[in-house]
Every structure is written in structure tokens, then in C-alpha cells.
Design a protein around this motif. Sequence first.
Motif, PDB file in Angstrom:
ATOM      1  N   PRO A 302       0.838  -1.187   0.000  1.00  0.00           N
ATOM      2  CA  PRO A 302       0.000   0.000   0.000  1.00  0.00           C
ATOM      3  C   PRO A 302       0.880   1.247   0.000  1.00  0.00           C
ATOM      4  CG  PRO A 302       0.145  -0.887   2.214  1.00  0.00           C
ATOM      5  CD  PRO A 302       0.892  -1.838   1.316  1.00  0.00           C
ATOM      6  N   GLU A 303       0.412   2.302  -0.621  1.00  0.00           N
ATOM      7  CA  GLU A 303       1.180   3.533  -0.562  1.00  0.00           C
ATOM      8  C   GLU A 303       1.239   4.059   0.874  1.00  0.00           C
ATOM      9  OE1 GLU A 303      -0.175   6.424  -3.329  1.00  0.00           O
ATOM     10  OE2 GLU A 303       0.320   5.203  -5.091  1.00  0.00           O
ATOM     11  N   GLN A 304       0.196   3.743   1.633  1.00  0.00           N
ATOM     12  CA  GLN A 304       0.153   4.209   3.016  1.00  0.00           C
ATOM     13  C   GLN A 304      -0.601   3.179   3.855  1.00  0.00           C
ATOM     14  OE1 GLN A 304      -2.133   7.912   4.016  1.00  0.00           O
ATOM     15  NE2 GLN A 304      -0.101   8.822   4.031  1.00  0.00           N
ATOM     16  N   ARG A 305      -0.059   2.884   5.022  1.00  0.00           N
ATOM     17  CA  ARG A 305      -0.730   1.976   5.953  1.00  0.00           C
ATOM     18  C   ARG A 305      -0.851   2.647   7.319  1.00  0.00           C
ATOM     19  NH1 ARG A 305       0.777  -4.287   6.822  1.00  0.00           N
ATOM     20  NH2 ARG A 305      -0.612  -4.382   5.017  1.00  0.00           N
ATOM     21  N   LEU A 306      -2.069   2.633   7.865  1.00  0.00           N
ATOM     22  CA  LEU A 306      -2.344   3.091   9.219  1.00  0.00           C
ATOM     23  C   LEU A 306      -2.840   1.880   9.998  1.00  0.00           C
ATOM     24  CD1 LEU A 306      -2.937   5.543   7.130  1.00  0.00           C
ATOM     25  CD2 LEU A 306      -3.973   6.655   9.115  1.00  0.00           C
ATOM     26  N   MET A 307      -2.149   1.524  11.059  1.00  0.00           N
ATOM     27  CA  MET A 307      -2.466   0.275  11.753  1.00  0.00           C
ATOM     28  C   MET A 307      -2.397   0.451  13.262  1.00  0.00           C
ATOM     29  SD  MET A 307      -0.835  -3.524  11.179  1.00  0.00           S
ATOM     30  CE  MET A 307       0.837  -3.076  11.643  1.00  0.00           C
ATOM     31  N   THR A 308      -3.392  -0.100  13.951  1.00  0.00           N
ATOM     32  CA  THR A 308      -3.406  -0.150  15.410  1.00  0.00           C
ATOM     33  C   THR A 308      -3.400  -1.614  15.832  1.00  0.00           C
ATOM     34  OG1 THR A 308      -4.661   1.910  15.561  1.00  0.00           O
ATOM     35  CG2 THR A 308      -4.631   0.504  17.508  1.00  0.00           C
TER      36      THR A 308
END
Length: 400
Positions: A302-308
Motif C-alpha cells: 500500500p502507498e500508506q498503511r495506518l495500523m493499530t
Amino acid sequence: MSSTADEPNGYDGPLPADRELLSERYRRLRRERWRRRRQRLHWRHLLRGRVRPLLAAGLAGVLLGAGGTAWQTQAGPFAPDEVCWGALSRDDLAPIFREPENVKAVEAPVLHGRRSMDGPVGSCQLTNSDGDDWALTARVHRLNDRAGDDGKWADEFLSARLTPLGGGLLGMASDDRAWLAIPDGCLGRPGDFDGPTVVDIAQGTWIGDLEPRTDQRDAMARMVVKLVNKVSADLGCAGTIADPVERLPKAARYTRTEKPDALCGIKGLTLGKKRRPNQYAMITDGHGPVRTCDRNFTGSQPEQRLMTVEDPRLAAIFTRMTLKEGNRISSSIGYGGLGPNLGVFQARCQAGATVFLIQANESRMSADLRTLFPRYVEAEAARLGCGPLELKLPRPGGNS
């Protein structure tokens, strides 16, 4: 009708063609029966008296020796109906392989106890004529940051394509990847710096830019549960995990209507009033050990990953990353780092250690990372009931 094939001919002329064919076939059958009878008599004679037990033992050794090699590779006429440590039937393979009856398995047995210094470990590879793109590999191993599991493993197995298995299980599944932790009651809860022991399965080359297929995702979920049940039983653990498929939602889909004031579906998360998102986002569907938002895939990344990472057992594999990556982030209730392409922070929330991460895999996304990261961490911390965290970011290009 009586046959005269073994009687003298009643006339000197040649037999008709069809009669000659039948006669010759009958003679061949008689010769074959006599040959087999002589063989039986020959072996019966040899097996009499003292020679019989010795010869029988020798034959058994030859058969076991030849069969042993075939059993290890699980190929040929000795191939069992169950593969991968006896956990999967040919019916289990049918949704994955076009010719499940021809699937070949090469296994390394699951080692544990004194035979393995780092928890149970084993592997199984399944292949058939469909080619390498359809080969499936199952592994038993412990997650830890010493082996770099916080990087490549997370890229593939914590993707937004994977659906949490639910029901209190620490595991996820998609149409080409699935993983499930062996229950704590079997091996004990891992330490603060070790991740859980998992069984994971991977088919083909990792892809991220296609919509997941629900039916195949369900088949992968069933397979990984059956593998964990078998491995757990072989380790001497009681209890089994039920089929999780009935409670799974549909596989995740790309969101093409992402709101500018709710990036990744998080209300209030924005790049600014004048910035509108131009990426497609895929967000983890269902409650589980992680919530991942992958934005605009290019190939497998992915160009950007936001993960918790909400489960403390899984958060442990990011310990090295939170301690060493990037310039230090200041906070009274956590620690982490911020670099050009990565922001990561660990705090203690209600469930325990929790990791917040943003990763930019495109250079043009780096500027957005610094803007998004503190907003994302605070928004997610508020959702989980452990905020505010009051992050103090390092100066751009500085060390503090």
C-alpha cells in the motif's frame, strides 16, 4: 456354448480370423495363469521351515524402506488422504487446488520441547500441476522481532485484506493468507518481548491490489483452524477450536468514497480542510487483534498503511521497532519514533500494550505522514480509552 480351443482341430484348413484370435488369447491366459501358479509354488517352497521367517523379515525391511521415502514426501501410491501432519483432507484442499487428489506434500515434522530452542516449529508445502503460483505453505513458528517478523510477516498477515476470525481467537484470514495463534492454554502466554506461536498458511505470491474472494477466504480460515487443532493435539493439549466461518463477515472491500474529514473511517482524521483524499482505502472488517487501513495499493504494497495493534501478544513483535526506529517521540505514557517513512508508538491501553503505526511506502506520502501521525495516534487512543497521549514529535530532521 462349449469351447474347443484346447482340443485338436477337426480339419486341416486354417482357422477363421476371429476364431484364431480367440484361440490365441485363450492360450496366453493359460500361460499367464501357469506362470503365476509357479511363482506361488516357488515362494511357498522358499518360505517353508527356517528360511521362511528370515525371508519374511527381509521382505518387510525392503517394503518399509521403499515406503518410508514415499511417506516423507507423501507422493506416489503411498500418499495418504490427509496431508500436513494429518490435519487436512483432500476435500479441505478442493477449494484451493484444481486437482486436490494430485496434490503432493513435503513436510518437516513439528519439533518442540528440547528439539526446538524457540518454541514449536515445522513446515508443510503443498504443490500440484497448477504451478508455483498456487502452491501453499503452512508453517508453525513463534513470532518475534529477532526474526524480523515485525516487518515482512506484518506486511502480509496483518493486511486489511485479512478478516479477524472473531470468537476470542487470535487470528485472521484472507483468500491467500491466514494465521492463528496456538491457544495460551496449550503453550502458555508469551512473554513481553515474544509474540505468540502461530500456524500460518500462504498461497502464492503476496498480492494486495485485488478484491478478496469470500469463498476462498472461508476455505483458508477452515484450513488454519484444522491445522491448529491437529498441532495442539500433537503437543498434548486438550480442546478444539470450532469452525469460525459462520461468524465471519464478508471479505473486506475497497472504499471509493473516503470522506476528507474521516480518513480510514476515523472521524476527525484529516490532512486539512483543503485536502481531499485521492486514494482507495481498504479497512479491516470486524473486531480483532489489529485494525489496519491500507490506502491505494501498488502491486503488493500500500502507498500508506495506518495500523493499530490492539492485542498485547501481537504488539510484542513491534518492540524493537518502537525502541529503535526513527527519532524519539516524547510522552509520559509511552514511547516510539518518527522517521521520514515510518511513525510508530507504543502505549498501555486497557487491554495492555498497544502499538500505533503509520507507514508510507511512497516518497510523496512522507510529508503527509508527519501531519497524520499524531492525529491518528490520538484518535485511536481515544477510541480505545487510553488517551490523551500528548505526543511531542521530534523536530523535522532533528533528534528530539
